[in-house]
Motif scaffolding. Sequence first.
Motif, PDB file in Angstrom:
ATOM      1  N   GLU A 189       0.808  -0.891  -0.108  1.00 35.52           N
ATOM      2  CA  GLU A 189      -0.048  -0.251   0.311  1.00 35.52           C
ATOM      3  C   GLU A 189       1.127   1.223  -0.177  1.00 35.52           C
ATOM      4  O   GLU A 189       0.907   2.334  -0.252  1.00 35.52           O
ATOM      5  N   LEU A 190       1.940   1.196   1.026  1.00 38.32           N
ATOM      6  CA  LEU A 190       2.339   2.759   0.796  1.00 38.32           C
ATOM      7  C   LEU A 190       3.577   3.007  -0.280  1.00 38.32           C
ATOM      8  O   LEU A 190       3.872   3.963  -1.263  1.00 38.32           O
ATOM      9  N   TRP A 191       4.051   1.628  -1.003  1.00 35.33           N
ATOM     10  CA  TRP A 191       4.424   1.684  -2.335  1.00 35.33           C
ATOM     11  C   TRP A 191       3.577   2.110  -3.159  1.00 35.33           C
ATOM     12  O   TRP A 191       4.587   2.633  -4.268  1.00 35.33           O
ATOM     13  N   GLN A 192       2.807   2.354  -2.935  1.00 34.91           N
ATOM     14  CA  GLN A 192       1.780   3.217  -4.235  1.00 34.91           C
ATOM     15  C   GLN A 192       1.823   4.504  -4.753  1.00 34.91           C
ATOM     16  O   GLN A 192       1.424   5.393  -5.086  1.00 34.91           O
ATOM     17  N   HIS A 193       2.686   4.783  -3.508  1.00 30.94           N
ATOM     18  CA  HIS A 193       2.525   6.633  -3.352  1.00 30.94           C
ATOM     19  C   HIS A 193       4.004   6.444  -2.914  1.00 30.94           C
ATOM     20  O   HIS A 193       4.253   7.773  -2.472  1.00 30.94           O
ATOM     21  N   MET A 194       5.116   5.752  -3.885  1.00 31.19           N
ATOM     22  CA  MET A 194       6.196   6.337  -3.609  1.00 31.19           C
ATOM     23  C   MET A 194       6.181   8.006  -4.052  1.00 31.19           C
ATOM     24  O   MET A 194       7.229   8.552  -3.715  1.00 31.19           O
TER      25      MET A 194
END
Length: 283
Positions: free
Chosen positions: A150-155
């Motif tokens: 989920e966090l990587w979607q906003h990298m």
Amino acid sequence: MERFIEVEPGVRLWAEESGKPDGEPLLLVMGANAAGLAWPDPLVAALGREHRVIRYDHRDTGRSSRVFHDQPYPITRLASDAIAVLDGLGLARAHVAGMSLGGTLVQLLVLDHPDRLLTATLWSTAALGAWSPTDGESRALPGPDPALLELWQHMADPRDREAELDWRVAHWRLLRGDGPFDADESRRLEERIIEHSGGHENPAAHALADPSGLDRGPELAKVRTPTLVIDARKDPVNPPPHAEHLASVISGARLVVVPELGHALGSDVVPALTEEILRHTRR
């Protein structure tokens, strides 16, 4: 000593040498979208008591050339860059150590450039081809923590400097798994990296790069380079039994465990990690 190495026309990489000038070279290969300064200074200094240590910025990180959006490249090009760093420093052979994507790149090096490697050390990484849909055994291996996905979607989301620092610290927190985490230490590291890079923007180039050419797992059975696989028991990206699988497919690989090691390098794991790397390079 810092320098820039031209690896192809218009592309240069920042590199730093430290440690024992006449020691055997040890090249540190960092993970995706991470600058060379992500290697903790205490680890570099400890390894430098026995080795000439080289850390460098991948293209599109740190002070190296930012070229991806104008000249997209595959992940495999980053492995070629590692050899170009050795060439630029006039090194015929070196020990290499890589974590995360750096471990993927080191696997490519032991396959394609075994004559350039003295030893290989890998951790917090998956075997080449481990996510191949045609490999039933690999498909059974666990995937990354959903919170990381989920966090990587906003990298690559646009953020100001403070928001970017907050995002990076949150990222490191997740990467440590359930191991101990020092938020202040991670923030200080990222402040240094931002100063080193001259900006806080994260182009996320390596997350966008073409991954073709990495499905070469069966070839690892032919490796002859002395290889150490370190089992990072708290790694939330490539959790157990990834390290065991990797060690089983690399011919002659040795497996050791660092229980508190996750997918990030805090000062608490430096002594154990240093000990295992040096024990291997001495062999």
